[in-house]
Motif scaffolding. Sequence first.
Motif, PDB file in Angstrom:
ATOM      1  N   ARG A 145      -7.608  13.974   1.018  1.00 13.72           N
ATOM      2  CA  ARG A 145      -7.828  12.229   0.254  1.00 13.72           C
ATOM      3  C   ARG A 145      -8.584  12.715  -0.602  1.00 13.72           C
ATOM      4  N   ARG A 146      -9.517  14.093  -0.689  1.00  9.53           N
ATOM      5  CA  ARG A 146     -10.065  14.096  -2.308  1.00  9.53           C
ATOM      6  C   ARG A 146      -8.817  14.968  -3.313  1.00  9.53           C
ATOM      7  N   SER A 147      -8.168  15.171  -3.149  1.00  8.19           N
ATOM      8  CA  SER A 147      -7.657  16.447  -3.866  1.00  8.19           C
ATOM      9  C   SER A 147      -6.895  14.655  -4.992  1.00  8.19           C
ATOM     10  N   PRO A 148      -6.788  14.907  -6.259  1.00 10.03           N
ATOM     11  CA  PRO A 148      -6.166  14.185  -7.373  1.00 10.03           C
ATOM     12  C   PRO A 148      -4.928  13.918  -7.130  1.00 10.03           C
ATOM     13  N   LYS A 149      -4.497  12.465  -7.910  1.00 12.56           N
ATOM     14  CA  LYS A 149      -3.164  11.977  -7.472  1.00 12.56           C
ATOM     15  C   LYS A 149      -2.341  12.958  -8.354  1.00 12.56           C
ATOM     16  N   LEU A 150      -1.064  12.537  -8.522  1.00 12.28           N
ATOM     17  CA  LEU A 150      -0.236  13.126  -8.975  1.00 12.28           C
ATOM     18  C   LEU A 150      -0.461  11.783 -10.300  1.00 12.28           C
ATOM     19  N   TYR A 151       0.542  12.242 -11.489  1.00  7.14           N
ATOM     20  CA  TYR A 151       0.292  11.577 -12.770  1.00  7.14           C
ATOM     21  C   TYR A 151       1.665  10.607 -12.218  1.00  7.14           C
ATOM     22  N   ALA A 152       2.822  10.549 -11.937  1.00  8.50           N
ATOM     23  CA  ALA A 152       3.988   9.952 -11.504  1.00  8.50           C
ATOM     24  C   ALA A 152       3.408   9.484 -10.234  1.00  8.50           C
ATOM     25  N   GLU A 153       1.920   9.602  -9.671  1.00  3.76           N
ATOM     26  CA  GLU A 153       1.887   8.279  -8.906  1.00  3.76           C
ATOM     27  C   GLU A 153       1.536   7.638  -9.456  1.00  3.76           C
ATOM     28  N   TYR A 154       0.158   7.655 -10.072  1.00  2.10           N
ATOM     29  CA  TYR A 154      -0.914   6.615 -11.055  1.00  2.10           C
ATOM     30  C   TYR A 154       0.527   5.857 -11.781  1.00  2.10           C
ATOM     31  N   LEU A 155       1.371   6.488 -12.003  1.00  2.00           N
ATOM     32  CA  LEU A 155       2.430   5.478 -12.571  1.00  2.00           C
ATOM     33  C   LEU A 155       3.042   4.973 -12.037  1.00  2.00           C
ATOM     34  N   ALA A 156       3.897   5.127 -10.815  1.00  2.23           N
ATOM     35  CA  ALA A 156       4.405   4.407  -9.807  1.00  2.23           C
ATOM     36  C   ALA A 156       3.005   3.421  -9.184  1.00  2.23           C
ATOM     37  N   GLU A 157       2.197   3.616  -8.769  1.00  2.00           N
ATOM     38  CA  GLU A 157       1.234   2.842  -8.732  1.00  2.00           C
ATOM     39  C   GLU A 157       0.969   1.957  -9.064  1.00  2.00           C
ATOM     40  N   HIS A 158       0.664   1.516 -10.363  1.00  2.00           N
ATOM     41  CA  HIS A 158       0.443   0.879 -11.672  1.00  2.00           C
ATOM     42  C   HIS A 158       1.684   0.246 -11.883  1.00  2.00           C
ATOM     43  N   LYS A 159       2.148   0.600 -12.202  1.00  2.00           N
ATOM     44  CA  LYS A 159       3.881  -0.630 -12.279  1.00  2.00           C
ATOM     45  C   LYS A 159       4.038  -1.173 -10.933  1.00  2.00           C
ATOM     46  N   LEU A 160       3.828  -0.992  -9.552  1.00  2.00           N
ATOM     47  CA  LEU A 160       3.901  -1.775  -8.843  1.00  2.00           C
ATOM     48  C   LEU A 160       2.527  -2.761  -8.880  1.00  2.00           C
ATOM     49  N   GLN A 161       1.607  -2.430  -8.779  1.00  2.00           N
ATOM     50  CA  GLN A 161       0.446  -3.777  -9.266  1.00  2.00           C
ATOM     51  C   GLN A 161       0.984  -4.532 -10.505  1.00  2.00           C
ATOM     52  N   LEU A 162       1.450  -4.022 -11.645  1.00  2.00           N
ATOM     53  CA  LEU A 162       2.039  -4.765 -12.950  1.00  2.00           C
ATOM     54  C   LEU A 162       2.751  -5.931 -12.188  1.00  2.00           C
ATOM     55  N   ALA A 163       3.645  -5.214 -11.531  1.00  2.00           N
ATOM     56  CA  ALA A 163       4.662  -6.152 -10.668  1.00  2.00           C
ATOM     57  C   ALA A 163       3.981  -6.946  -9.930  1.00  2.00           C
ATOM     58  N   ALA A 164       3.246  -6.536  -9.167  1.00  2.59           N
ATOM     59  CA  ALA A 164       2.518  -7.533  -7.913  1.00  2.59           C
ATOM     60  C   ALA A 164       2.256  -8.754  -8.729  1.00  2.59           C
ATOM     61  N   SER A 165       0.771  -8.540  -9.735  1.00  2.00           N
ATOM     62  CA  SER A 165       0.340  -9.146 -10.886  1.00  2.00           C
ATOM     63  C   SER A 165       1.760 -10.613 -11.542  1.00  2.00           C
ATOM     64  N   GLU A 166       2.702 -10.025 -11.227  1.00  2.00           N
ATOM     65  CA  GLU A 166       3.444 -10.653 -12.734  1.00  2.00           C
ATOM     66  C   GLU A 166       3.912 -11.768 -11.549  1.00  2.00           C
ATOM     67  N   ARG A 167       4.386 -11.051 -10.889  1.00  2.00           N
ATOM     68  CA  ARG A 167       4.610 -12.790  -9.700  1.00  2.00           C
ATOM     69  C   ARG A 167       4.061 -13.394  -9.704  1.00  2.00           C
ATOM     70  N   ARG A 168       2.672 -12.911  -9.103  1.00  2.00           N
ATOM     71  CA  ARG A 168       1.223 -13.462  -8.352  1.00  2.00           C
ATOM     72  C   ARG A 168       0.814 -14.674  -9.913  1.00  2.00           C
ATOM     73  N   ARG A 169       1.444 -14.154 -11.037  1.00  2.00           N
ATOM     74  CA  ARG A 169       0.594 -15.143 -12.755  1.00  2.00           C
ATOM     75  C   ARG A 169       2.255 -16.384 -12.346  1.00  2.00           C
ATOM     76  N   GLU A 170       3.331 -16.072 -12.291  1.00  2.00           N
ATOM     77  CA  GLU A 170       4.291 -16.177 -12.038  1.00  2.00           C
ATOM     78  C   GLU A 170       4.549 -17.703 -11.282  1.00  2.00           C
ATOM     79  N   TYR A 171       3.723 -17.420 -10.122  1.00  2.00           N
ATOM     80  CA  TYR A 171       3.643 -18.411  -8.806  1.00  2.00           C
ATOM     81  C   TYR A 171       2.809 -19.226  -9.413  1.00  2.00           C
ATOM     82  N   TYR A 172       1.481 -19.016  -9.445  1.00  2.00           N
ATOM     83  CA  TYR A 172       0.183 -19.689  -9.642  1.00  2.00           C
ATOM     84  C   TYR A 172       0.593 -20.581 -10.966  1.00  2.00           C
ATOM     85  N   GLU A 173       1.300 -20.413 -12.080  1.00  2.00           N
ATOM     86  CA  GLU A 173       2.394 -20.881 -13.652  1.00  2.00           C
ATOM     87  C   GLU A 173       2.911 -22.505 -12.715  1.00  2.00           C
TER      88      GLU A 173
END
Length: 137
Positions: free
Chosen positions: A62-90
Motif C-alpha cells: 500500500r505504501r509503495s509508490p505507483k508506477l508512472y504508467a499507472e498514474y497515466l492510466a488512472e488519469h486517462k480514466l478520470q478524464l474520460a469519466a469526467s468528459e462523459r459526465r460533463r456531456e451528460y449534464y450538458e
Amino acid sequence: MARLHMVLLALLPIVLILTVLSEVESAAVKDGKEKVSERKGSSKKVFVPASDASNFFKHRSRRSPKLYAEYLAEHKLQLAASERRREYYEEQSNEYENHLEENRNEQYERNRENTEQWREYHYDGLYPQYPHHRPYG
C-alpha cells in the motif's frame, strides 16, 4: 391404461439411448494411460500455492509508490469519466432549456389567442378598440 403404455413406449428409446451412450467414450477424452508424473507436472504449471494465489493481484504494498504508467492510466480514466459526465449534464441542461422554451412559447401563444378572442368578442365595431386610439374631436 392406454396412456401408461404410451408413456412407457415413449421413454423406452430414451433409456436405451442413455445406456448405449454411457458405454461409449468421447474421442476428446483421454484414455488415462499417460504417466502420473506427467499429470502432476502439468498441474503444477496451472495451479499455484495458496500464498501466491492470495497475493497475485497485490503487486505492490500500500505504501509503495505507483508506477508512472499507472498514474497515466488512472488519469486517462478520470478524464474520460469526467468528459462523459460533463456531456451528460450538458445534454440534460439543453433538453431542460428546450423544454422550458417550448412551454413558454405555448403559454405565450395561448395567452395571445385568449386576448385576441376577448378583444374580438367585446368589440362591437362602433368605436376603436382602445380609448387612446380615438381621434380627438
